[in-house]
Design an enzyme around this catalytic site. Sequence first.
Site, PDB file in Angstrom:
ATOM      1  N   MET A  29     -16.164  10.489 -17.436  1.00  0.00           N
ATOM      2  CA  MET A  29     -14.819  10.978 -17.967  1.00  0.00           C
ATOM      3  C   MET A  29     -14.000  11.354 -16.715  1.00  0.00           C
ATOM      4  O   MET A  29     -13.064  12.078 -16.978  1.00  0.00           O
ATOM      5  CB  MET A  29     -15.084  12.172 -18.907  1.00  0.00           C
ATOM      6  N   HIS A  33     -16.966  12.706  -8.743  1.00  0.00           N
ATOM      7  CA  HIS A  33     -17.297  13.557  -7.343  1.00  0.00           C
ATOM      8  C   HIS A  33     -18.627  12.487  -6.982  1.00  0.00           C
ATOM      9  O   HIS A  33     -19.159  11.689  -7.614  1.00  0.00           O
ATOM     10  CB  HIS A  33     -17.846  14.965  -7.832  1.00  0.00           C
ATOM     11  N   HIS A  36     -21.185  11.399  -9.448  1.00  0.00           N
ATOM     12  CA  HIS A  36     -21.150  10.288 -10.232  1.00  0.00           C
ATOM     13  C   HIS A  36     -21.075   8.761  -9.230  1.00  0.00           C
ATOM     14  O   HIS A  36     -21.765   8.069  -9.710  1.00  0.00           O
ATOM     15  CB  HIS A  36     -19.403  10.213 -10.543  1.00  0.00           C
ATOM     16  N   GLY A 148     -26.513  10.590 -15.476  1.00  0.00           N
ATOM     17  CA  GLY A 148     -27.232  11.647 -14.645  1.00  0.00           C
ATOM     18  C   GLY A 148     -28.087  12.732 -15.396  1.00  0.00           C
ATOM     19  O   GLY A 148     -27.915  12.963 -16.441  1.00  0.00           O
ATOM     20  N   SER A 186     -20.251  18.922 -10.577  1.00  0.00           N
ATOM     21  CA  SER A 186     -19.826  18.848 -11.777  1.00  0.00           C
ATOM     22  C   SER A 186     -18.277  18.711 -11.789  1.00  0.00           C
ATOM     23  O   SER A 186     -17.715  19.384 -10.884  1.00  0.00           O
ATOM     24  CB  SER A 186     -19.988  20.085 -12.885  1.00  0.00           C
ATOM     25  N   ARG A 188     -16.269  20.196 -13.485  1.00  0.00           N
ATOM     26  CA  ARG A 188     -15.801  21.379 -14.002  1.00  0.00           C
ATOM     27  C   ARG A 188     -15.777  22.418 -12.501  1.00  0.00           C
ATOM     28  O   ARG A 188     -15.099  23.295 -12.763  1.00  0.00           O
ATOM     29  CB  ARG A 188     -16.676  21.958 -15.174  1.00  0.00           C
TER      30      ARG A 188
END
Length: 280
Positions: A29, A33, A36, A148, A186, A188
């Site tokens: 999405m 980082h 990923h 992941g 994450s 986030r």
Amino acid sequence: MQLINTKKELKSYLSSQAKTKTIGLVPTMGALHLGHMSLVKRSIGENDITVVSIFVNPTQFNNKEDLEKYPSTLEADISLLKTASNKIVVFAPSSSEMYSGGITSKTYDFEGLDNVMEGEFREGHFDGVGTIVEKLLSLVTPTRAYFGEKDFQQLQIIRKLVKITNLPIEIIGCPIVREANGLAMSSRNERLSKELRKEAAYIYDILKAAKQKFGTKSANFVVEWVKEQFETHPNFKLEYVKIADVNQLKPVIRKNRNLKYRAFIAVYAGDVRLIDNIAL
């Protein structure tokens, strides 16, 4: 690097490649980082072509505010991907492109995998995940797709999705990548204050301690111990902690030597919801 925005263009590009080439798909999405990138690099190492999708999927957000706050950093994402390879295919469609018939989810029977943990607190989330992942898998028809283990429940649901849809695709689970202090990487995390991001190492510290206790204590004892630790921490609010077997994701009542278990946790750090898990 190929940047593609439409399904038609992606199909055309992939069909122009030699039929014998293997394809790896890394669905994301965005707000990429190093977690990923570990998936991307593995795909590059194992396949002739790597497709990275960047799409913030609206149907998997049960919280509209969470969707609105999700970061969009396409230029930065492409720059980061270029550090791995210039041959990556980036697929970054619009919502109307992916949901041409209306932005709605399909309904799946994941045999209960979706009713626990995240499913308890995010109604319809996994139907949304299943819908977009099925769309991407059907479109790209990859040899392998990479996910992941931070979202371990999602990983198991996608494995179930591939079985029930009979898609001939190998689903590869990749280890959690952590920040220097142990916090699971994450997108986030970027929303955390500098202080909270540092303090959030506490989550992984508790998981590691829980793993150690699980060797000699019952699952119920460990769960209650974790709850107590968060009750005394002023900056974190525990949403749930569960110990479940890795295949059915059912909470363990009595340990069975023949089963493998994980501890799963969801915590609010301020208004930022963080999840993590650890193999036991």
